[in-house]
Write a protein that holds these residues in place. Structure first.
Motif, short mmCIF file in Angstrom:
data_model
loop_
_atom_site.label_atom_id
_atom_site.label_comp_id
_atom_site.label_asym_id
_atom_site.label_seq_id
_atom_site.Cartn_x
_atom_site.Cartn_y
_atom_site.Cartn_z
N GLU A 250 1.03 -0.83 -0.08
CA GLU A 250 0.19 0.32 0.10
C GLU A 250 0.94 1.36 0.06
N ARG A 251 1.82 1.46 0.65
CA ARG A 251 2.70 2.67 0.73
C ARG A 251 3.79 2.80 -0.51
N ALA A 252 4.26 1.63 -1.33
CA ALA A 252 4.86 1.63 -2.02
C ALA A 252 3.89 2.33 -3.62
N TRP A 253 2.99 2.00 -3.49
CA TRP A 253 2.04 2.36 -4.50
C TRP A 253 1.26 3.54 -4.57
N LEU A 255 2.36 6.10 -2.05
CA LEU A 255 3.77 7.19 -2.86
C LEU A 255 4.01 7.14 -4.31
N SER A 256 4.70 6.30 -4.90
CA SER A 256 5.06 6.30 -5.85
C SER A 256 4.33 6.91 -7.11
N GLY A 257 2.81 6.86 -6.83
CA GLY A 257 2.43 7.72 -7.57
C GLY A 257 1.50 8.12 -7.56
N LEU A 258 2.02 8.52 -6.35
CA LEU A 258 1.48 10.11 -5.91
C LEU A 258 2.48 10.98 -6.36
N LEU A 259 3.81 10.29 -6.54
CA LEU A 259 4.79 11.61 -6.95
C LEU A 259 5.33 11.26 -7.84
N ILE A 265 4.68 15.97 -2.23
CA ILE A 265 3.82 15.44 -0.43
C ILE A 265 5.13 15.34 0.23
N ASP A 266 4.23 15.18 1.86
CA ASP A 266 5.31 15.35 2.79
C ASP A 266 4.76 13.75 3.99
N PRO A 267 5.44 12.81 2.95
CA PRO A 267 4.88 11.48 3.58
C PRO A 267 5.58 11.26 5.52
N PRO A 268 4.93 10.55 6.31
CA PRO A 268 5.69 10.83 7.41
C PRO A 268 6.56 10.26 6.96
N GLU A 269 7.58 10.27 8.91
CA GLU A 269 9.54 9.56 7.77
C GLU A 269 8.80 8.00 8.68
N ALA A 270 7.85 7.41 9.06
CA ALA A 270 7.63 6.04 9.31
C ALA A 270 7.17 5.02 8.27
N VAL A 271 6.13 5.72 7.36
CA VAL A 271 6.03 5.75 6.48
C VAL A 271 7.59 5.15 5.43
N VAL A 272 8.49 6.56 5.43
CA VAL A 272 8.56 6.01 4.12
C VAL A 272 10.10 5.48 5.22
N GLU A 273 9.98 4.93 6.09
CA GLU A 273 10.55 4.08 6.49
C GLU A 273 10.48 2.80 6.32
N SER A 274 9.49 2.28 6.04
CA SER A 274 8.63 1.07 6.25
C SER A 274 9.51 -0.08 5.01
N LEU A 275 9.59 1.35 3.75
CA LEU A 275 10.56 1.04 2.80
C LEU A 275 11.67 0.31 2.76
N THR A 296 6.97 -5.91 -5.19
CA THR A 296 6.94 -5.08 -4.15
C THR A 296 8.40 -4.07 -3.77
N THR A 297 9.01 -4.73 -4.05
CA THR A 297 10.71 -4.37 -4.43
C THR A 297 10.54 -3.25 -5.52
N ALA A 298 10.09 -3.51 -6.47
CA ALA A 298 10.76 -2.50 -7.09
C ALA A 298 10.07 -1.22 -7.51
N VAL A 299 8.41 -1.03 -6.49
CA VAL A 299 7.39 0.21 -6.18
C VAL A 299 8.38 0.83 -5.42
N ALA A 300 8.45 0.07 -4.13
CA ALA A 300 9.10 0.73 -3.01
C ALA A 300 10.36 1.27 -3.59
N LEU A 301 11.65 0.40 -3.98
CA LEU A 301 12.62 1.44 -4.36
C LEU A 301 12.60 2.58 -5.71
N ASP A 302 11.40 2.40 -6.16
CA ASP A 302 10.40 3.70 -7.48
C ASP A 302 10.50 5.01 -6.22
N ALA A 303 10.04 4.94 -5.42
CA ALA A 303 8.96 5.10 -3.82
C ALA A 303 10.20 6.07 -3.51
N LEU A 304 10.67 5.00 -2.77
CA LEU A 304 12.14 5.88 -2.73
C LEU A 304 13.20 7.08 -3.24
N GLY A 305 13.62 6.46 -4.46
CA GLY A 305 14.12 7.23 -5.79
C GLY A 305 13.41 8.71 -5.66
#
Length: 502
Positions: A250-253, A255-259, A265-275, A296-305
C-alpha cells in the motif's frame, strides 16, 4: 493547497493511521472464518454478510470465472452453518439451495482465471462441499439439489494432492503456501506458520490461513495471532479482508503513484522508513507473513528514489530470469507489470547514478524489448495481478515512456494510446465490465504519457476526467486486484484516481 493536494495529504494521513493497510471485506476469507472459526466473535455478522452478498443468480463476487472461488467459499461456509450447532440464521437454507444451483450451472464452466492458488482452492472447496453434503441429515439433504459442484473442465486435484502429500511427508513447502494454509489439511507441525518477528503475527497475510493455523493447534505465538484476528474482526464488524496486512504494498504504490503524478507530498517518516528494507539483498514483502517479491521491491525502490532516498536496486538481480524478472522464484507465469516496475526502479537509479556498472546500464534496453514483445496486437497489455487491461497498459506505457529505449518503445507507447482512445466508452469512462473510476484513471495516465497531445487525445482526456470524478463520487469501486479472489486495496485505488486528476 489544491483539492488534489489536500486529498493526497488526507490519504497519507490515513495510510499512516492504518499500518496494516485498507482492504475491503472479502467473501472468500469471511466464508473461511465462518467455517473454520465459528467461535470467533462476530460469527453471526459474518453469516449475515454472506447472505447479503449473494447475487440474484445464486453466486457471489465479480463477473465471469472470478465468481467461482468466492461462491465456493460462501457455499461451503453456509453449509457448515446449516449443519452446525449454533442457532439457525434465517435465509441460510434458501441461500445454499440457490448457490448449489449456480455452481451446477455456468459457474462450473471453463475459463477459470489465473488468480493465485485457484488450482488449489477450487479442488479443496469442491471436496469440502461434497463432504458437508454427505454429512447432512437426510431430510435437509433432500431439500437441496441432487448434485454438488464439479471441477471446471481442465482442472484436476493433482496439484493439491501433491502439495498435501509433500507437507505430510515433512518436505519443505514454498513460503508462498503460507497464504493458503486453510486448504493444506496438515497438522500444525507440518503447516507453514508465522515468523516470530512478524508484526502483526499473521499467517500468510491471511485471516483464513491464520484461523486454520490456530485451529490446527498453533501454539507458539498463538495469542498474538488470535489478537490479529480479533482486531480485524473488530475493525470490520465481523467480516474480514484479504490480503492483510499489505503495509509495504500500500505505502509503495501510494507514494510512487502520487510522486509520479507530480503531487507535492510530505509523507510521515515512519511510512518512508517502512520501505527501506527494499534496498536489502532479498528485497521486501507486501506485508508481514508473505515472502519477498520483485514487484513490491521495485515499486518501493521507485518511491524511495523519487523521495531522494537510497534506492539501489541490486537486490532485484535475485529475481532475474532468461525471460525477464519473476515476481518471486518459481512463479507460475509471467508478469509484465512486475517487469515494468523493475524497469522503473533501474531507470531511476541510472538517472541518479549514470556511471553505474554496465550490467545496470544494459537493463533498460533489455526490459524495453521484453515489454514490447508482450504487447497485444490491439496495443494493450494484460497481466496476472489485475483483472483490467488498463492497469497493465498504464504500468507498461509509463515505464516505456519514461525509461524505454529505441524507436520501438515510442511505437509501443503510441499503440497503447490508440488502444485507449479506441476503447473509451460513450460516457467518457473506461472499464473491462463497466466504466470505473480506477480504470479510467489508468487510461488517462496512458493518454497523458503519450506524445504531444492531439485534438482526439485532448477531447478524450476532458471527457475521461469528467466521468472519473462522477464515478469516484458515486462509488463503490469494484474489486479488480488479484488475490484469492478479486479485491480492492482502497488507498492504492484512491492514489491512482488522485494522480490522474492533475
Amino acid at each position: 493547497m489544491s483539492a488534489g493536494d489536500a486529498g493526497a495529504a488526507a490519504l497519507l494521513a490515513a495510510v499512516a493511521r492504518r499500518p496494516w493497510g485498507q482492504v475491503d471485506p472479502s467473501t472468500y476469507e469471511t466464508g473461511r472464518l465462518v467455517a473454520l472459526a465459528p467461535g470467533l466473535p462476530g460469527h453471526r455478522a459474518r453469516v449475515e454478510y454472506l447472505l447479503r452478498g449473494q447475487r440474484p443468480d445464486g453466486g457471489w463476487g465479480p463477473p465471469e470465472g472470478y465468481a467461482l472461488v468466492p461462491t465456493l467459499s460462501a457455499t461451503d461456509a453456509l453449509l457448515a452453518v446449516l449443519a452446525g450447532p449454533t442457532a439457525p440464521v434465517a435465509g441460510v437454507p434458501a441461500a445454499v439451495n440457490r448457490a448449489l444451483r449456480a455452481l451446477g450451472g455456468p459457474l462450473a464452466g471453463p475459463g477459470l482465471p489465473d488468480t493465485p492458488g485457484a488450482d488449489l482452492l477450487v479442488p479443496a472447496l469442491v471436496d469440502s462441499i461434497a463432504e458437508r453434503l454427505d454429512r447432512l441429515d437426510p431430510v435437509t439433504r433432500r431439500r437441496l439439489p441432487d448434485d454438488g459442484p464439479r471441477l471446471p473442465h481442465g482442472l484436476s486435484a493433482d496439484r493439491l494432492a501433491g502439495v498435501r502429500a509433500a507437507g505430510a511427508a515433512g518436505l519443505p513447502l514454498p513460503p508462498k503456501l503460507a497464504h493458503f494454509v486453510e486448504i493444506l489439511d496438515l497438522p500444525t507441525g507440518r503447516l507453514p506458520g508465522p515468523r516470530p518477528d512478524d508484526d502483526p503475527l499473521a499467517v500468510g497475510a491471511s485471516p483464513a490461513a491464520t484461523a486454520a493455523w490456530l485451529s490446527a493447534g498453533g501454539a507458539a505465538g498463538g495469542g498474538a495471532a488470535q489478537a490479529f484476528l480479533a482486531t480485524l474482526v473488530d475493525q470490520g464488524g465481523g467480516p474480514v479482508p484479504c490480503p492483510t496486512p499489505i503495509t509495504v504494498f500500500e505505502r509503495a504504490w501510494v507514494l510512487s503513484g502520487l510522486l509520479r503524478a507530480g503531487i507535492p507530498i510530505d509523507p510521515p517518516e515512519a511510512v518512508v522508513e517502512s520501505l527501506t528494507a527494499a534496498t536489502g539483498d532479498a528485497g521486501i514483502a507486501t506485508g508481514a507473513g508473505l515472502p519477498t517479491d520483485a514487484d513490491t521491491t521495485a515499486v518501493a525502490l521507485d518511491a524511495l528514489g523519487r523521495l531522494g532516498r537510497r534506492a539501489d536496486p541490486a537486490g532485484l538481480w535475485a529475481y532475474e530470469t532468461p525471460e525477464g524478472f519473476c515476481t518471486w522464484p518459481g512463479e507460475d507465469g509471467f508478469s509484465v507489470t512486475t517487469n515494468a516496475h523493475v524497469l522503473d526502479a533501474f531507470a531511476g537509479h541510472l538517472a541518479r547514478h549514470p556511471d553505474a556498472a554496465a550490467r545496470y546500464r544494459a537493463l533498460p534496453a533489455r526490459l524495453s524489448t521484453v515489454l514490447r514483445e508482450r504487447q497485444g496486437a490491439d496495443g494493450g497489455w494484460h497481466d496476472r495481478w489485475h483483472a483490467s487491461p488498463y492497469y497493465a497498459t498504464a504500468c507498461c506505457t509509463l515505464a516505456l515512456a519514461g525509461s524505454g529505449h529505441g524507436a520501438a518503445a515510442g511505437d509501443a507507447v503510441r499503440a497503447a494510446v490508440r488502444y485507449v482512445l479506441r476503447t473509451q466508452r460513450e460516457d467518457g469512462s473506461w472499464g473491462r465490465w463497466a466504466g470505473t473510476a480506477e480504470e479510467t484513471a489508468y487510461a488517462l495516465q496512458v493518454l497523458l504519457a503519450g506524445p504531444a497531445e492531439s485534438p482526439a487525445v485532448t477531447a478524450a482526456v476532458a471527457r475521461g476526467h469528467a466521468r472519473m470524478s462522477e464515478l469516484d463520487a458515486a462509488g463503490p469501486h469494484p474489486p479488480l486486484w488479484y488475490g484469492k479472489e478479486l479485491y480492492r486495496p482502497v488507498a492504492v485505488v484512491r492514489a491512482a484516481v488522485l494522480g490522474a486528476d492533475r
